[in-house]
Design a protein around this motif. Structure first.
Motif, PDB file in Angstrom:
ATOM      1  N   VAL A 143      -4.703  -7.441   2.748  1.00 16.70           N
ATOM      2  CA  VAL A 143      -4.559  -6.362   3.726  1.00 16.70           C
ATOM      3  C   VAL A 143      -5.781  -6.369   4.639  1.00 16.70           C
ATOM      4  O   VAL A 143      -6.925  -6.433   4.162  1.00 16.70           O
ATOM      5  CB  VAL A 143      -4.436  -4.977   3.049  1.00 16.70           C
ATOM      6  CG1 VAL A 143      -4.235  -3.890   4.112  1.00 16.70           C
ATOM      7  CG2 VAL A 143      -3.299  -4.953   2.049  1.00 16.70           C
ATOM      8  N   LEU A 175       0.857  -1.189   0.000  1.00 19.95           N
ATOM      9  CA  LEU A 175       0.000   0.000   0.000  1.00 19.95           C
ATOM     10  C   LEU A 175       0.887   1.230   0.000  1.00 19.95           C
ATOM     11  O   LEU A 175       1.926   1.262   0.670  1.00 19.95           O
ATOM     12  CB  LEU A 175      -0.879   0.039   1.255  1.00 19.95           C
ATOM     13  CG  LEU A 175      -2.215  -0.691   1.265  1.00 19.95           C
ATOM     14  CD1 LEU A 175      -2.808  -0.614   2.650  1.00 19.95           C
ATOM     15  CD2 LEU A 175      -3.183  -0.143   0.238  1.00 19.95           C
ATOM     16  N   TRP A 176       0.447   2.232  -0.741  1.00 20.11           N
ATOM     17  CA  TRP A 176       1.242   3.458  -0.819  1.00 20.11           C
ATOM     18  C   TRP A 176       0.292   4.618  -1.057  1.00 20.11           C
ATOM     19  O   TRP A 176      -0.606   4.558  -1.907  1.00 20.11           O
ATOM     20  CB  TRP A 176       2.240   3.344  -1.962  1.00 20.11           C
ATOM     21  CG  TRP A 176       3.306   4.391  -1.988  1.00 20.11           C
ATOM     22  CD1 TRP A 176       4.320   4.565  -1.104  1.00 20.11           C
ATOM     23  CD2 TRP A 176       3.480   5.397  -2.993  1.00 20.11           C
ATOM     24  NE1 TRP A 176       5.127   5.612  -1.485  1.00 20.11           N
ATOM     25  CE2 TRP A 176       4.635   6.136  -2.643  1.00 20.11           C
ATOM     26  CE3 TRP A 176       2.788   5.730  -4.158  1.00 20.11           C
ATOM     27  CZ2 TRP A 176       5.096   7.207  -3.405  1.00 20.11           C
ATOM     28  CZ3 TRP A 176       3.246   6.788  -4.919  1.00 20.11           C
ATOM     29  CH2 TRP A 176       4.393   7.513  -4.547  1.00 20.11           C
ATOM     30  N   VAL A 228      -3.612   6.765  -4.070  1.00 21.96           N
ATOM     31  CA  VAL A 228      -3.540   5.538  -3.280  1.00 21.96           C
ATOM     32  C   VAL A 228      -3.236   4.402  -4.239  1.00 21.96           C
ATOM     33  O   VAL A 228      -3.925   4.242  -5.262  1.00 21.96           O
ATOM     34  CB  VAL A 228      -4.856   5.251  -2.528  1.00 21.96           C
ATOM     35  CG1 VAL A 228      -4.779   3.897  -1.815  1.00 21.96           C
ATOM     36  CG2 VAL A 228      -5.170   6.357  -1.535  1.00 21.96           C
ATOM     37  N   LEU A 264      -7.384   4.494   2.246  1.00 23.83           N
ATOM     38  CA  LEU A 264      -6.466   3.442   1.826  1.00 23.83           C
ATOM     39  C   LEU A 264      -7.215   2.209   1.332  1.00 23.83           C
ATOM     40  O   LEU A 264      -6.748   1.511   0.423  1.00 23.83           O
ATOM     41  CB  LEU A 264      -5.545   3.059   2.981  1.00 23.83           C
ATOM     42  CG  LEU A 264      -4.532   4.102   3.451  1.00 23.83           C
ATOM     43  CD1 LEU A 264      -3.802   3.607   4.695  1.00 23.83           C
ATOM     44  CD2 LEU A 264      -3.541   4.434   2.348  1.00 23.83           C
ATOM     45  N   SER A 265      -8.365   1.928   1.927  1.00 28.20           N
ATOM     46  CA  SER A 265      -9.125   0.730   1.567  1.00 28.20           C
ATOM     47  C   SER A 265     -10.104   0.965   0.419  1.00 28.20           C
ATOM     48  O   SER A 265     -10.824   0.038   0.031  1.00 28.20           O
ATOM     49  CB  SER A 265      -9.901   0.217   2.786  1.00 28.20           C
ATOM     50  OG  SER A 265     -10.870   1.170   3.204  1.00 28.20           O
ATOM     51  N   PHE A 297      -2.345   0.122  -4.580  1.00 26.54           N
ATOM     52  CA  PHE A 297      -2.321  -1.213  -3.989  1.00 26.54           C
ATOM     53  C   PHE A 297      -1.597  -2.137  -4.957  1.00 26.54           C
ATOM     54  O   PHE A 297      -2.026  -2.309  -6.100  1.00 26.54           O
ATOM     55  CB  PHE A 297      -3.737  -1.727  -3.732  1.00 26.54           C
ATOM     56  CG  PHE A 297      -3.801  -3.192  -3.384  1.00 26.54           C
ATOM     57  CD1 PHE A 297      -3.300  -3.641  -2.171  1.00 26.54           C
ATOM     58  CD2 PHE A 297      -4.335  -4.114  -4.275  1.00 26.54           C
ATOM     59  CE1 PHE A 297      -3.342  -4.993  -1.852  1.00 26.54           C
ATOM     60  CE2 PHE A 297      -4.381  -5.463  -3.960  1.00 26.54           C
ATOM     61  CZ  PHE A 297      -3.882  -5.915  -2.755  1.00 26.54           C
TER      62      PHE A 297
END
Length: 246
Positions: free
Chosen positions: A167, A10-11, A67, A56-57, A69
């Motif tokens: 995640v 994740l970034w 964001v 993030l999700s 993934f």
């Protein structure tokens, strides 16, 4: 648009988000989460922890920022693709337990597996295994209204872990539990994550919970800060003060 480092599952870069009332929720937050890492997002209530996890999700689209993934840009996905990503690759634990009232405990736990296309028998076997690990294996046929609050939260944690997501996002996952139960549940969660290679992003205002993570990112007023020192959380979950170094 520059892709993130290969070892970051994740970034996020320069996330900005504003509440409906115009107040800032996130103010330029950037971070990377390595594969298999347990990352704690720490800070007092209202610091932006839940908002960051939701961005993030893929639950929330940031007003500005990126964001990623596994080197795929989540911020450019359609809502349908973000929904599929959450279903197939992510797990989520809320602070308050939310279960389907019409389903019993093992059916609630197996539901994410069956939504992924896994057969009922195999899904039930996995669900029962996780319920045993979280000490609620004796209530598998009960409905949510028959459970205590702490039992419902354990079921929610089992449901999030059963599909072994890539995640797992955990937003104050032990908030409804008594202090005596928190340590055991957190050990179960972190041990399971490490043994299955699950990356965990854990939001907490409890320093004891944050101490179980590999690394901590601190937030205050929607910004990353170097440190936020939080006192131990009392059993009453009272409001916590903090001191910080920016």
């Amino acid at each position: 648009m520059v892709a993130p480092p290969d070892n970051d599952v994740l970034w996020a870069r320069a996330l900005h988000l504003t509440h409906r009332d115009g107040s800032p929720a996130l103010q330029g937050v950037s971070l990377g989460v390595r594969e298999g890492e347990i990352l704690a997002v720490s800070g007092p209530r209202g610091s932006g922890k839940t908002t960051l996890l939701r961005c993030l999700s893929g639950q929330l689209a940031a007003g500005r920022g990126e964001v990623w993934f596994n080197s795929v840009p989540v911020h450019t996905m359609t809502p349908l693709h973000r929904e599929r990503l959450r279903r197939d690759r992510f797990g989520w634990i809320d602070p308050a337990p939310v279960l389907v009232p019409e389903l019993n405990v093992w059916e609630n736990t197996a539901l994410p597996l069956m939504l992924r296309g896994i057969g009922r028998r195999r899904a039930k076997t996995a669900a029962l295994e996780w319920l045993e690990r979280l000490d609620v294996g004796d209530v598998t046929r009960r409905r949510p209204h028959e459970l205590r609050q702490t039992q419902r939260q354990r079921v929610c944690i089992a449901r999030a872990l059963a599909p072994t997501p890539t995640v797992l996002f955990a937003d104050e996952p032990t908030a409804p539990l008594h202090r005596a139960d928190r340590a055991h549940v957190l050990r179960t969660l972190t041990t399971a994550a490490r043994s299955h290679g699950i990356t965990v992003v854990l939001a907490t205002h409890d320093p004891d919970t944050a101490a179980l993570a590999d690394r901590t990112v601190s937030l205050l007023d929607g910004r990353r800060v170097k440190t936020v020192h939080l006192p131990p959380v009392p059993e009453s979950e009272g409001r916590a003060a903090c001191s910080l170094s920016v």
